[in-house]
Design an enzyme around this catalytic site. Structure first.
Site, mmCIF file in Angstrom:
data_model
loop_
_atom_site.group_PDB
_atom_site.id
_atom_site.type_symbol
_atom_site.label_atom_id
_atom_site.label_comp_id
_atom_site.label_asym_id
_atom_site.label_seq_id
_atom_site.Cartn_x
_atom_site.Cartn_y
_atom_site.Cartn_z
ATOM 1 N N CYS A 30 3.376 -1.192 -12.548
ATOM 2 C CA CYS A 30 3.678 -0.499 -13.876
ATOM 3 C C CYS A 30 5.145 -0.262 -14.531
ATOM 4 O O CYS A 30 6.024 -0.169 -14.264
ATOM 5 C CB CYS A 30 4.244 1.216 -12.255
ATOM 6 S SG CYS A 30 5.558 0.846 -11.193
ATOM 7 N N GLU A 56 1.411 -2.355 4.124
ATOM 8 C CA GLU A 56 2.886 -2.247 4.030
ATOM 9 C C GLU A 56 4.492 -2.635 4.259
ATOM 10 O O GLU A 56 4.355 -2.697 5.911
ATOM 11 C CB GLU A 56 3.368 -0.781 3.360
ATOM 12 C CG GLU A 56 4.489 -0.539 3.274
ATOM 13 C CD GLU A 56 5.154 -1.068 1.923
ATOM 14 O OE1 GLU A 56 5.112 -0.863 1.109
ATOM 15 O OE2 GLU A 56 6.030 -1.631 1.981
ATOM 16 N N ALA A 70 0.857 -1.594 -0.381
ATOM 17 C CA ALA A 70 0.063 0.419 0.239
ATOM 18 C C ALA A 70 0.957 1.327 -0.102
ATOM 19 O O ALA A 70 -0.628 2.177 -0.109
ATOM 20 C CB ALA A 70 -0.858 0.151 1.182
ATOM 21 N N ALA A 71 1.999 1.082 0.838
ATOM 22 C CA ALA A 71 2.567 2.457 0.596
ATOM 23 C C ALA A 71 3.114 2.553 -1.065
ATOM 24 O O ALA A 71 3.663 2.354 -1.609
ATOM 25 C CB ALA A 71 4.263 2.430 1.494
ATOM 26 N N PRO A 72 3.049 4.477 -1.389
ATOM 27 C CA PRO A 72 2.750 5.395 -0.015
ATOM 28 C C PRO A 72 1.326 5.722 0.361
ATOM 29 O O PRO A 72 0.727 6.946 1.476
ATOM 30 C CB PRO A 72 3.710 6.660 0.004
ATOM 31 C CG PRO A 72 3.784 6.821 -2.027
ATOM 32 C CD PRO A 72 3.451 5.328 -2.105
ATOM 33 N N GLY A 73 0.773 5.104 -0.478
ATOM 34 C CA GLY A 73 -0.335 5.372 -0.381
ATOM 35 C C GLY A 73 -1.577 5.908 -1.743
ATOM 36 O O GLY A 73 -2.731 6.380 -0.691
ATOM 37 N N GLY A 74 -1.134 6.385 -2.467
ATOM 38 C CA GLY A 74 -2.084 6.767 -3.482
ATOM 39 C C GLY A 74 -3.197 5.735 -3.540
ATOM 40 O O GLY A 74 -4.500 6.265 -3.879
ATOM 41 N N LYS A 75 -2.985 4.439 -3.848
ATOM 42 C CA LYS A 75 -4.768 3.398 -4.061
ATOM 43 C C LYS A 75 -5.116 3.492 -2.822
ATOM 44 O O LYS A 75 -6.572 3.655 -2.542
ATOM 45 C CB LYS A 75 -4.021 1.977 -4.637
ATOM 46 C CG LYS A 75 -3.636 2.644 -6.239
ATOM 47 C CD LYS A 75 -2.861 1.412 -6.726
ATOM 48 C CE LYS A 75 -2.471 1.894 -7.930
ATOM 49 N NZ LYS A 75 -0.951 2.703 -7.843
ATOM 50 N N ASP A 120 -0.984 -4.196 -5.518
ATOM 51 C CA ASP A 120 -0.088 -2.991 -6.696
ATOM 52 C C ASP A 120 1.053 -3.937 -6.806
ATOM 53 O O ASP A 120 1.965 -2.961 -5.824
ATOM 54 C CB ASP A 120 -0.579 -2.157 -6.330
ATOM 55 C CG ASP A 120 0.036 -1.136 -6.751
ATOM 56 O OD1 ASP A 120 0.072 -1.372 -8.527
ATOM 57 O OD2 ASP A 120 0.648 0.170 -6.376
HETATM 58 N N1 SAM Z 1 -0.064 1.054 -3.891
HETATM 59 C C1 SAM Z 1 1.212 1.992 -4.002
HETATM 60 C C2 SAM Z 1 0.449 3.389 -4.140
HETATM 61 O O1 SAM Z 1 -0.839 3.360 -4.594
HETATM 62 O O2 SAM Z 1 0.792 4.539 -4.051
HETATM 63 C C3 SAM Z 1 1.774 1.262 -3.848
HETATM 64 C C4 SAM Z 1 3.051 0.125 -4.309
HETATM 65 S S1 SAM Z 1 4.653 0.037 -4.520
HETATM 66 C C5 SAM Z 1 4.156 -0.669 -6.440
HETATM 67 C C6 SAM Z 1 4.550 -1.644 -4.028
HETATM 68 C C7 SAM Z 1 5.034 -1.891 -2.981
HETATM 69 O O3 SAM Z 1 5.119 -3.670 -2.895
HETATM 70 C C8 SAM Z 1 6.304 -0.560 -2.409
HETATM 71 O O4 SAM Z 1 5.637 0.260 -0.957
HETATM 72 C C9 SAM Z 1 7.025 -1.697 -1.273
HETATM 73 O O5 SAM Z 1 7.306 -1.997 -0.677
HETATM 74 C C10 SAM Z 1 6.231 -3.315 -1.218
HETATM 75 N N2 SAM Z 1 7.018 -4.264 -1.125
HETATM 76 C C11 SAM Z 1 8.143 -4.536 -1.764
HETATM 77 N N3 SAM Z 1 8.068 -5.773 -1.495
HETATM 78 C C12 SAM Z 1 7.534 -6.646 -0.927
HETATM 79 C C13 SAM Z 1 6.793 -7.923 -0.601
HETATM 80 N N4 SAM Z 1 7.647 -9.588 -0.831
HETATM 81 N N5 SAM Z 1 5.495 -8.489 0.186
HETATM 82 C C14 SAM Z 1 4.862 -7.041 -0.381
HETATM 83 N N6 SAM Z 1 5.261 -6.245 -0.653
HETATM 84 C C15 SAM Z 1 6.521 -5.471 -0.846
#
Ligand code: SAM
Length: 458
Positions: free
Chosen positions: A241, A144, A121-126, A188
């Site tokens: 993305c 997250e 979820a981070a940083p939280g857009g969705k 995501d």
């Molecule tokens: N959904 C977020 C938004 O809309 O702001 C962006 C998410 S970003 C594409 C993917 C996220 O997955 C990152 O914050 C990352 O730290 C986390 N991540 C990294 N490895 C992961 C894992 N093994 N399991 C779950 N999440 C993970």
């Protein structure tokens, strides 16, 4: 760092360029788009509308983002930090393609309350988009795994000001005890980030064919861990993305082969569906005004099975002191909870399920924290100032001009004429930012140190 103007095929990884040339019949247009300035877009918080008539945004709004409610393109990127409205959770700065999630939600969400997990979820857009779009009475668990990123997620969600959100910091495998619990899961996924090349130099330097394979394996691991927690009949939304088929359509196909599931089509005028039976939508910067993005919806088939039961504990209910109770909406039921000395609330309908989350997950935050209680005294918590449903009519408010608002957000002194000892809600254009406590002629500034503006605002 933004790289527009420099991103020619010559300074991109050769294997990426070759693949895109095979993947796209109009590849030259794609590479041309990578050299243009990325669009800037924002999504307003519908619970905090209307936005104040502040020139900061209104003078910069160019047009609507057609596929998302309350979303707009700006004509250029302002220094967002200098807009108090951003700090009040009035809007979120979000890349436009990823807002296509809103189109999907409008098509798949039933009218009744849901239990939803945003796993990465981070940083939280969705998460902020979900918190605004879910049917009334729903619960959102925003997770997250990385601790520093979870802190940013928490800040953004507290500023958004909803009370039906729980924030956790766990590896996906830790959710396995919640079998058949969620109506909707958003994954995501962490990915190779090809769609962000125009905005993020690091995504280019980290790109390699080996890394594409590692990303794919990690995505499969995440999905395998979380799939059992989806209810039969429930939806899983998967997004990345990147343009890499190995992380997109191949992951959707893998899910369909692996589990009892259907690929769900979305009515749209954007993106390309993959085939009559596999529906996934890929966004390219030369076709729409946004970055590269991929999204698809999978529905779990089969009968509803057992869900974990919460053993009811005989706990006496936490009472809310009068001075706090009256600040909350009177037509809703809340359950109080204590987290150390801090008193918080969660909508009563979610109290049992959140108790189940507390048992095995690292819960960083839930509902809305109201105040730290010390005997008969309380220290107001930042989240209450930002709470969407706070009844401001029962508080002493100080509405600040732009200069004082920025001083407040930098944690500097501002003046007051409120009686000494009283709590004052500091607002800008009517929107809550945080608390101060009157010392007679000036305020003790209670804005959280870790949120303060550090840049010069002169
Ligand atoms: N959904 C977020 C938004 O809309 O702001 C962006 C998410 S970003 C594409 C993917 C996220 O997955 C990152 O914050 C990352 O730290 C986390 N991540 C990294 N490895 C992961 C894992 N093994 N399991 C779950 N999440 C993970």
């Amino acid at each position: 760092m933004s790289l527009h103007g420099q991103l020619t095929p010559n300074n991109l990884p050769a294997a990426f360029v070759n693949r895109m040339q095979k993947q796209l019949s109009d590849a030259p247009l794609f590479f041309e788009a990578l050299q243009s300035v990325p669009p800037v877009s924002i999504r307003l918080n519908p619970a905090k509308l209307p936005l104040p008539d502040s020139p900061f945004l209104t003078e910069r709004i160019l047009s609507k983002v057609e596929w998302c409610r309350h979303a707009y393109y700006l004509d250029r990127r302002p220094v967002f930090t200098l807009d108090p409205c951003l700090h009040s959770g009035g809007y979120y700065v979000q890349e436009a393609s990823s807002m296509f999630l809103d189109q999907i939600l409008q098509q798949i969400l039933p009218p009744h309350p849901l239990r939803v997990l945003d796993l990465c979820a981070a940083p939280g857009g969705k998460s902020t988009l979900l918190a605004s779009a879910l049917p009334a009475g729903s619960l959102l668990v925003a997770n997250e795994v990385i601790r520093t990123r979870a802190a940013i997620l928490k800040e953004n969600l507290i500023k958004w000001g909803a009370d039906n959100v729980v924030i956790t910091q766990n590896d996906p495998a830790c959710f396995s005890y919640l079998r058949n619990c969620f109506d909707l899961i958003l994954v995501d996924a962490p990915c190779s980030g090809e769609g962000m090349f125009r905005k993020d130099e690091k995504a280019i330097s980290e790109w390699s064919e080996r890394n594409l394979q590692l990303c794919k394996e990690r995505q499969q691991r995440i999905l395998k861990d979380i799939w059992p927690t989806l209810k039969p009949g429930g939806h899983l939304i998967y997004s990345t993305c990147t343009y890499n088929p190995g992380e997109n359509e191949e992951i959707l196909s893998w899910l369909l082969n692996q589990y009892d599931a259907l690929s769900v089509p979305v009515t749209h005028t954007l993106g390309d569906s993959l085939s009559p039976t596999l529906h996934g939508y890929q966004f390219y910067p030369h076709k729409i005004k946004g970055e590269g993005f991929f999204i698809g919806v999978i529905q779990k088939t089969g009968e509803q099975k057992e869900t974990p039961q919460v053993k009811k504990e005989k706990k006496s209910p936490v009472r809310l002191p009068e001075g706090l109770q009256e600040l909350l909406p009177q037509d809703q039921e809340f359950s109080g909870y204590n987290s150390g000395n801090v008193l918080g609330i969660i909508p009563t309908r979610h109290a049992e399920f959140t108790a189940l989350l507390d048992k095995q997950l690292t819960v960083l935050y839930k509902g809305c924290e109201l105040a730290e209680i010390n005997g008969r005294k309380f220290k107001m918590q930042p989240a209450l100032a930002l709470y969407q449903c706070l009844d401001k009519t029962r508080l002493i408010c100080k509405d600040t001009d732009l200069e004082s608002a920025l001083r407040y957000l930098k944690k500097e002194d501002i003046s007051t004429d409120a009686p000494a000892g009283s709590w004052v809600l500091i607002t800008h254009n009517g929107m809550g930012m945080g608390w101060g406590k009157s010392l007679g002629s000036r305020l003790n500034n209670y804005y959280p140190k870790e949120w303060r503006i550090r840049m010069s605002t002169d």
